[in-house]
Design a protein around this motif. Structure first.
Motif, short mmCIF file in Angstrom:
data_model
loop_
_atom_site.label_atom_id
_atom_site.label_comp_id
_atom_site.label_asym_id
_atom_site.label_seq_id
_atom_site.Cartn_x
_atom_site.Cartn_y
_atom_site.Cartn_z
N PRO A 2 0.83 -1.22 0.00
CA PRO A 2 0.00 0.00 0.00
C PRO A 2 0.86 1.26 0.00
O PRO A 2 2.02 1.23 0.42
CB PRO A 2 -0.79 -0.10 1.32
N ASP A 11 -8.48 -2.66 -7.97
CA ASP A 11 -9.67 -3.36 -7.47
C ASP A 11 -10.91 -3.03 -8.29
O ASP A 11 -11.79 -3.85 -8.45
CB ASP A 11 -9.91 -2.99 -6.01
N SER A 12 -10.94 -1.79 -8.80
CA SER A 12 -12.14 -1.34 -9.51
C SER A 12 -12.37 -2.14 -10.80
O SER A 12 -13.44 -2.07 -11.38
CB SER A 12 -12.04 0.14 -9.83
N HIS A 15 -12.45 -5.31 -10.85
CA HIS A 15 -13.25 -6.45 -10.39
C HIS A 15 -12.87 -7.74 -11.12
O HIS A 15 -13.74 -8.50 -11.55
CB HIS A 15 -14.75 -6.18 -10.56
N ARG A 32 -5.77 -20.15 10.87
CA ARG A 32 -5.70 -18.73 10.49
C ARG A 32 -4.25 -18.27 10.37
O ARG A 32 -3.91 -17.45 9.54
CB ARG A 32 -6.40 -17.90 11.57
N ASN A 78 1.05 -16.39 9.32
CA ASN A 78 0.30 -15.14 9.22
C ASN A 78 0.00 -14.64 10.63
O ASN A 78 -1.15 -14.60 11.05
CB ASN A 78 -0.99 -15.36 8.44
N PRO A 95 -0.58 -8.61 10.51
CA PRO A 95 -0.53 -7.91 9.22
C PRO A 95 0.81 -7.21 9.01
O PRO A 95 1.18 -6.93 7.89
CB PRO A 95 -1.65 -6.89 9.33
N ARG A 135 6.39 -4.67 7.77
CA ARG A 135 5.85 -3.47 7.13
C ARG A 135 6.00 -2.27 8.06
O ARG A 135 5.71 -2.37 9.24
CB ARG A 135 4.35 -3.65 6.84
N ASN A 194 -6.84 10.29 13.37
CA ASN A 194 -7.72 9.39 14.10
C ASN A 194 -8.98 9.09 13.30
O ASN A 194 -9.55 8.01 13.38
CB ASN A 194 -8.13 10.01 15.44
N ILE A 195 -9.38 10.07 12.50
CA ILE A 195 -10.60 9.93 11.71
C ILE A 195 -10.49 8.77 10.73
O ILE A 195 -11.40 7.98 10.57
CB ILE A 195 -10.85 11.23 10.92
N GLU A 196 -9.33 8.70 10.07
CA GLU A 196 -9.20 7.69 9.01
C GLU A 196 -8.79 6.36 9.58
O GLU A 196 -8.72 5.39 8.88
CB GLU A 196 -8.18 8.16 7.97
#
Lengths: 270, 460
Positions: A42, A118-119, A121, A194, A229, A232, A260, A268-270
């Motif tokens: 990312p 991703d768009s 699909h 997992r 795993n 993350p 990473r 904090n909002i995001e």
């Protein structure tokens, strides 16, 4: 003394990774053994990886000035920065450690990669990587090489499939006139829990596209691998592989330890 | 009684064409139909939502509009209902927040019959309690993120109270929704839907009719989060909200807040004093969500210009702020029901299998596992969320009182029908078993419901 310390640390690191168990796979002459997944790092994230590969049983003779691979310890640092949500750029520093040769810088590669957003699909993950780099002639007769690697992957329930039908081209070295070489990689793994997955990886170098080498001179490697795993933020992989042909190192262990680092400012909002 | 809301012209025409075809095929004389016209008429049919000129979403909707028509009813006044299903899949309409019998509540798990494609359902219902309710589909979507609650099948329902809880000049109904979902593996491989388009009243920010207000007005905003899976945070730049009711039920301690948090299926009724003339954005607080469309323009009379947005720097919301403190504790007459939520890993390419007390639905709803309620008894649901996700928990056909939110003292007076149980936390609610019949209890996140997160409470 310093070499001995580094050698010891490298072996400890490898042993730890083997203990932790890990996953993954092979490109670049056993310096980075990895089948790529389609996802990219990312944006505003730096992925740091240490690839530790040890050839337990490899080439024992000096051929055309190339140092034999037997008992070589390869430590590769890979730094990958996410550019946006569909591209990244990676940088490699290859090193080798071996009795009689000490720790040596082998070469560097740079690897830009884009993926289908991703768009779109798409029913599968799809990305395209290209890699250019230099390696010293005593470790690889072809010093400048270029690779283009399509990457397709798919997760189905507990199963994961990845295919890397890579093409390679030598820009400087004995194989400069050989054209495109075909070096595919593939992976199948299964999620046992997992946190723990395990499976098989396959790496090969068939030689020139359209005129493959004879089987015994091709590189063919099969790895049993495991992935942990645990978080993350962390990537932990390990495996052991065999090369049944004359052109392949016969027994290797490999490990990847990745972390990473998110350096972007997030409110904090995001 | 149906209140018309402004639908898109083009799609209204399509709806009229479809309705005409259906009525023609039924061959019912106009006079006969008029004589028996139901109070509530819903037609479920395919529909193309124009969220913006560049975003056309093929979906299914009620009466050719998204959200569906706003129904206003008087508490206790019987309503005749007709639902015609002209869509390709069996459907059912759930009247969310009403105390209805299970046969018409709108969940097949309780026994409401599904309406087959091309078929109709007719029944009578007595709407209660008063408050801001809603209606929506209650079907299975699975991996098809265009069906069930992912579709446009949702609408507002206001059961009028005898007295308004607070004086206001006018009402505005706002529905938050997410569209074009897709499952993406996150970094750790879990599956979670993400959305390309988000809307308020079916429109992306800048493409719907603005909410037109006058200076000095007190506007009652009834806001519904009909999202299939997402919690939303809403603010109105330059203004605050005086929260009057949650899930349609008056709160004991009305508070003025800068923003609202709505979990899926939650509603907030809040008064906004229009005391700051201008053109403003009411929208999702998180920029990346607002950027996908979740916003609407609020425009004062005689004001022009580009809509203004003020970015909040924190997400602030607490149920506790609207409740009274209660130190009386658990009464001896109240029976405890322990409910543990967790999930079973099914591979990084699959969603989790969700479980209540170790079992998914329907295995958890057999006589030996399902809670058995006695009519008239008071129960405390102790909901322990052992999973890594928050869950908006809904109890059908009843209202519960939120009693404990993990941290701090017990609370009282906060009556709801959905409560968000945060990951790793315990929330306790109490309700009186006063509406016999099978009662569905579930997470309102569509993907969780589809993967087992439901349980049917039985009455003795």
């Amino acid at each position: 003394m310093r070499d001995l310390t580094i050698k010891l640390l490298a072996k400890v690191a490898l042993a730890m990774m083997a203990l932790l168990c890990v996953r993954s796979a092979a490109a670049q002459g056993n310096y980075e053994i990895q089948v790529y997944g389609a996802a990219t790092v990312p944006p505003k994230t730096l992925m740091t990886e240490l690839h530790s590969n040890y050839t337990i049983q490899g080439q024992k003779f000096n051929i055309n000035g190339v140092i034999p691979t037997n008992h070589q310890e390869h430590e590769t640092i890979e730094l990958t920065e996410g550019m946006n949500n569909w591209s990244e750029i990676g940088f490699y520093i290859f090193t080798s450690e071996q009795d009689g040769h000490g720790v040596q810088w082998v070469g560097d590669h740079i690897r830009p990669r884009v993926r289908a957003p991703d768009s779109w699909h798409l029913p599968v993950g799809l990305s395209l990587s290209t890699e250019v780099g230099y390696q010293r002639a005593v470790y690889s007769p072809d010093t400048w090489t270029w690779e283009i690697r399509p990457i397709i992957d798919k997760t189905l329930g507990r199963w994961y499939f990845a295919l890397n039908p890579a093409l390679e081209r030598t820009w400087h070295g004995p194989d400069i006139h050989q054209g495109l070489g075909f070096s595919p990689g593939a992976k199948v793994s299964y999620d046992f829990t997992r946190a723990v997955s395990a499976g098989f990886e396959y790496y090969a170098d068939y030689g020139r596209l359209g005129a493959f080498d004879a089987l015994h001179t091709q590189q063919q490697q099969f790895f049993i691998v495991t992935d942990l795993n645990t978080s993350p933020k962390w990537e932990i992989n390990a495996g052991i592989g065999v090369g049944p042909t004359a052109g392949t190192d016969h027994l290797l262990v490999k490990g990847i330890l990745g972390r990473r680092f998110d350096w972007g400012h997030h409110s904090n909002i995001e | 009684m149906q209140t018309k809301m402004p639908p898109p012209t083009l799609t209204r025409r399509r709806f009229t064409q479809l309705s005409g075809m259906a009525l023609g095929s039924l061959a019912i004389p106009e006079a006969a139909r008029a004589a028996t016209a139901p109070d509530v008429s819903l037609v479920i049919a395919p529909y193309t939502l124009e969220a913006s000129p560049k975003h056309h979403i093929k979906t299914v909707a009620y009466n050719g509009q998204v959200p569906g028509p706003l129904f206003r009813m008087r508490e206790g006044q019987e309503q005749t209902v007709e639902i015609r299903n002209m869509a390709g899949d069996a459907e059912v309409v759930h009247w969310h927040g009403l105390f209805l019998p299970p046969e018409i509540d709108g969940a097949m798990e309780e026994g409401t019959p599904m309406i087959a494609p091309g078929a109709s359902a007719h029944y009578k219902m007595v709407p209660r309690p008063a408050g801001f309710r809603w209606y929506h589909t209650h079907t299975f979507a699975g991996k098809n993120l265009t069906k069930a609650q992912y579709s446009g099948l949702h609408g507002f329902l206001l059961v009028e109270p005898r007295d308004n809880p607070a004086p206001y000049d006018r009402e505005v109904f706002l529905g938050l929704h997410d569209w074009r979902g897709q499952f993406l593996g996150s970094d750790d491989g879990f599956m979670a839907p993400t959305y390309d388009v988000t809307t308020i009243n079916g429109k992306m920010l800048g493409f719907g009719e603005p909410v037109k207000v006058k200076q000095g007005e007190r506007v009652m905003m009834h806001i519904l989060n009909s999202s299939p899976t997402e919690v939303h945070w809403i603010a109105l730049a330059g203004h605050t909200f005086q929260v009057i009711a949650l899930d349609g039920n008056q709160v004991p301690e009305p508070q003025t807040v800068a923003m609202l948090r709505l979990a899926p299926a939650e509603r907030v009724s809040a008064i906004v004093e229009m005391n700051n003339p201008g053109v403003w954005v009411l929208g999702e607080v998180r920029k990346h969500v607002q950027a996908t469309g979740m916003g609407i323009v609020v425009e004062y009379a005689n004001s022009t210009g580009k809509p203004a947005w003020t970015q909040p720097q924190e997400l602030i919301w607490s149920y506790r702020a609207f409740a009274k403190t209660d130190n009386t504790g658990l009464s001896p007459e109240t029976r405890k029901i322990e409910l543990i939520f967790d999930s079973k890993f099914q591979g990084h390419g699959n969603e989790e299998l969700w479980r209540i007390n170790g079992l998914p639905y329907p295995q958890n709803s057999t006589p030996e596992h399902a809670p058995l309620l006695k009519s008239g008894e008071r129960y405390r649901l102790v909901m322990r969320n052992k999973s890594m996700d928050d869950h908006p928990i809904h109890l059908h056909r009843h209202t519960f009182e939120v009693k404990r939110l993990e941290e701090g003292a017990e609370i009282a007076g906060l009556r709801k029908d959905v409560v968000l149980v945060p990951a790793g936390k315990t929330v306790e609610v109490e309700f009186v078993a006063n509406n016999p019949g099978d009662t569905l209890f579930h997470c309102h996140q569509q993907d969780h419901m589809d993967r087992g997160f439901m349980m049917v409470f039985k009455y003795a």
